[in-house]
Design a protein around this motif. Structure first.
Motif, PDB file in Angstrom:
ATOM      1  N   ILE A  66       0.842  -1.206   0.000  1.00  0.00           N
ATOM      2  CA  ILE A  66       0.000   0.000   0.000  1.00  0.00           C
ATOM      3  C   ILE A  66       0.871   1.247   0.000  1.00  0.00           C
ATOM      4  N   ILE A  67       1.900   1.261   0.823  1.00  0.00           N
ATOM      5  CA  ILE A  67       2.799   2.419   0.912  1.00  0.00           C
ATOM      6  C   ILE A  67       3.546   2.612  -0.408  1.00  0.00           C
ATOM      7  N   LEU A  68       4.077   1.543  -0.974  1.00  0.00           N
ATOM      8  CA  LEU A  68       4.804   1.636  -2.240  1.00  0.00           C
ATOM      9  C   LEU A  68       3.880   2.100  -3.362  1.00  0.00           C
ATOM     10  N   ASN A  69       2.691   1.540  -3.442  1.00  0.00           N
ATOM     11  CA  ASN A  69       1.735   1.955  -4.473  1.00  0.00           C
ATOM     12  C   ASN A  69       1.357   3.420  -4.324  1.00  0.00           C
ATOM     13  N   THR A  70       1.225   3.885  -3.106  1.00  0.00           N
ATOM     14  CA  THR A  70       0.881   5.282  -2.863  1.00  0.00           C
ATOM     15  C   THR A  70       1.992   6.197  -3.378  1.00  0.00           C
ATOM     16  N   VAL A  71       3.240   5.881  -3.065  1.00  0.00           N
ATOM     17  CA  VAL A  71       4.363   6.691  -3.547  1.00  0.00           C
ATOM     18  C   VAL A  71       4.410   6.659  -5.075  1.00  0.00           C
ATOM     19  N   MET A 131       1.760   8.969  -6.519  1.00  0.00           N
ATOM     20  CA  MET A 131       1.868  10.392  -6.196  1.00  0.00           C
ATOM     21  C   MET A 131       3.079  10.943  -6.945  1.00  0.00           C
ATOM     22  N   HIS A 132       2.850  11.688  -7.974  1.00  0.00           N
ATOM     23  CA  HIS A 132       3.937  12.172  -8.822  1.00  0.00           C
ATOM     24  C   HIS A 132       4.376  13.583  -8.456  1.00  0.00           C
ATOM     25  N   ASN A 133       4.194  13.954  -7.191  1.00  0.00           N
ATOM     26  CA  ASN A 133       4.505  15.319  -6.757  1.00  0.00           C
ATOM     27  C   ASN A 133       5.608  15.369  -5.710  1.00  0.00           C
ATOM     28  N   HIS A 134       6.431  14.339  -5.625  1.00  0.00           N
ATOM     29  CA  HIS A 134       7.521  14.282  -4.654  1.00  0.00           C
ATOM     30  C   HIS A 134       6.987  14.546  -3.241  1.00  0.00           C
ATOM     31  N   PRO A 135       6.107  13.681  -2.752  1.00  0.00           N
ATOM     32  CA  PRO A 135       5.470  13.909  -1.447  1.00  0.00           C
ATOM     33  C   PRO A 135       6.411  13.726  -0.275  1.00  0.00           C
ATOM     34  N   THR A 136       6.075  14.389   0.815  1.00  0.00           N
ATOM     35  CA  THR A 136       6.778  14.177   2.077  1.00  0.00           C
ATOM     36  C   THR A 136       6.204  12.923   2.725  1.00  0.00           C
ATOM     37  N   ALA A 137       6.849  12.443   3.762  1.00  0.00           N
ATOM     38  CA  ALA A 137       6.327  11.290   4.500  1.00  0.00           C
ATOM     39  C   ALA A 137       4.953  11.621   5.081  1.00  0.00           C
ATOM     40  N   TYR A 141       1.513   9.667   4.438  1.00  0.00           N
ATOM     41  CA  TYR A 141       0.714   9.164   5.567  1.00  0.00           C
ATOM     42  C   TYR A 141      -0.734   9.668   5.484  1.00  0.00           C
ATOM     43  N   GLU A 142      -0.915  10.939   5.183  1.00  0.00           N
ATOM     44  CA  GLU A 142      -2.269  11.496   5.077  1.00  0.00           C
ATOM     45  C   GLU A 142      -3.062  10.820   3.967  1.00  0.00           C
ATOM     46  N   LYS A 143      -2.430  10.578   2.829  1.00  0.00           N
ATOM     47  CA  LYS A 143      -3.101   9.912   1.704  1.00  0.00           C
ATOM     48  C   LYS A 143      -3.488   8.488   2.089  1.00  0.00           C
ATOM     49  N   ILE A 144      -2.570   7.778   2.725  1.00  0.00           N
ATOM     50  CA  ILE A 144      -2.841   6.398   3.134  1.00  0.00           C
ATOM     51  C   ILE A 144      -3.896   6.357   4.233  1.00  0.00           C
ATOM     52  N   GLY A 145      -3.769   7.261   5.206  1.00  0.00           N
ATOM     53  CA  GLY A 145      -4.688   7.271   6.338  1.00  0.00           C
ATOM     54  C   GLY A 145      -6.135   7.508   5.943  1.00  0.00           C
ATOM     55  N   ALA A 146      -6.345   8.249   4.866  1.00  0.00           N
ATOM     56  CA  ALA A 146      -7.707   8.514   4.401  1.00  0.00           C
ATOM     57  C   ALA A 146      -8.391   7.234   3.927  1.00  0.00           C
ATOM     58  N   GLU A 147      -7.617   6.309   3.398  1.00  0.00           N
ATOM     59  CA  GLU A 147      -8.180   5.064   2.872  1.00  0.00           C
ATOM     60  C   GLU A 147      -7.895   3.850   3.753  1.00  0.00           C
ATOM     61  N   ASN A 148      -6.853   3.949   4.578  1.00  0.00           N
ATOM     62  CA  ASN A 148      -6.423   2.822   5.416  1.00  0.00           C
ATOM     63  C   ASN A 148      -6.064   3.319   6.811  1.00  0.00           C
ATOM     64  N   PRO A 149      -7.051   3.676   7.610  1.00  0.00           N
ATOM     65  CA  PRO A 149      -6.758   4.250   8.930  1.00  0.00           C
ATOM     66  C   PRO A 149      -6.055   3.306   9.889  1.00  0.00           C
ATOM     67  N   ILE A 203      -3.259   1.813   9.275  1.00  0.00           N
ATOM     68  CA  ILE A 203      -1.811   1.893   9.078  1.00  0.00           C
ATOM     69  C   ILE A 203      -1.295   3.121   9.833  1.00  0.00           C
ATOM     70  N   SER A 204      -0.409   2.893  10.780  1.00  0.00           N
ATOM     71  CA  SER A 204       0.071   3.971  11.644  1.00  0.00           C
ATOM     72  C   SER A 204       1.132   4.829  10.952  1.00  0.00           C
ATOM     73  N   LYS A 205       1.322   6.006  11.502  1.00  0.00           N
ATOM     74  CA  LYS A 205       2.349   6.921  10.995  1.00  0.00           C
ATOM     75  C   LYS A 205       3.737   6.276  11.122  1.00  0.00           C
ATOM     76  N   ALA A 206       3.984   5.612  12.234  1.00  0.00           N
ATOM     77  CA  ALA A 206       5.279   4.956  12.447  1.00  0.00           C
ATOM     78  C   ALA A 206       5.527   3.888  11.378  1.00  0.00           C
ATOM     79  N   THR A 207       4.498   3.154  11.009  1.00  0.00           N
ATOM     80  CA  THR A 207       4.629   2.132   9.970  1.00  0.00           C
ATOM     81  C   THR A 207       4.973   2.763   8.632  1.00  0.00           C
ATOM     82  N   VAL A 208       4.326   3.873   8.305  1.00  0.00           N
ATOM     83  CA  VAL A 208       4.607   4.565   7.049  1.00  0.00           C
ATOM     84  C   VAL A 208       6.052   5.055   7.032  1.00  0.00           C
ATOM     85  N   TYR A 209       6.472   5.742   8.068  1.00  0.00           N
ATOM     86  CA  TYR A 209       7.832   6.282   8.130  1.00  0.00           C
ATOM     87  C   TYR A 209       8.876   5.159   8.077  1.00  0.00           C
ATOM     88  N   ARG A 210       8.660   4.116   8.848  1.00  0.00           N
ATOM     89  CA  ARG A 210       9.613   3.001   8.892  1.00  0.00           C
ATOM     90  C   ARG A 210       9.735   2.346   7.518  1.00  0.00           C
TER      91      ARG A 210
END
Length: 120
Positions: A9-14, A17-23, A27-35, A37-44
């Motif tokens: 999910i994280i890899l597909n999201t990146v 997103m073709h706008n060079h997103p920040t972590a 996380y905000e994009k993923i959290g909207a569809e997959n609440p 998944i924690s912020k720590a999981t995304v960052y890690r």
């Protein structure tokens, strides 16, 4: 199994997103569809995927790191007003590393160029 699904999910999201997103953007994009998944999981996982070469961590002179689905060597342009970051439409110049070695004796592995200005 759960961790593998989260990584996908994280890899597909990146990759989508073709706008060079920040972590945080990711996380905000993923959290909207997959609440679940924690912020720590995304960052890690972002850090792990960057180390594995699946995505590229873009370290800019200002602001947080950004992530890029394009893992080839390339340059970036950043707007100092709005912060937008895009790929520079030019080839990576391999010869710069050789020039430094030949003129200074400095053996570089890679170089990073960030163009800073104002977007249209």
């Amino acid at each position: 199994m759960r961790n593998t699904i989260q990584k996908k999910i994280i890899l597909n999201t990146v990759q989508n997103m073709h706008n060079h997103p920040t972590a945080e953007d990711i996380y905000e994009k993923i959290g909207a569809e997959n609440p679940n998944i924690s912020k720590a999981t995304v960052y890690r996982n972002l850090n792990l995927m960057a180390e594995q070469g699946l995505i590229k961590r873009v370290k800019l002179s200002e602001g947080p790191d950004r992530y890029d689905f394009n893992t080839s060597k390339h340059y970036h342009i950043r707007c100092k007003r709005c912060g937008k970051t895009v790929d520079a439409p030019m080839d990576y110049i391999e010869g710069i590393n050789d020039l430094l070695r030949d003129t200074c004796g400095f053996d570089t592995d890679e170089h990073i160029i960030e163009f800073i200005g104002l977007c249209p």
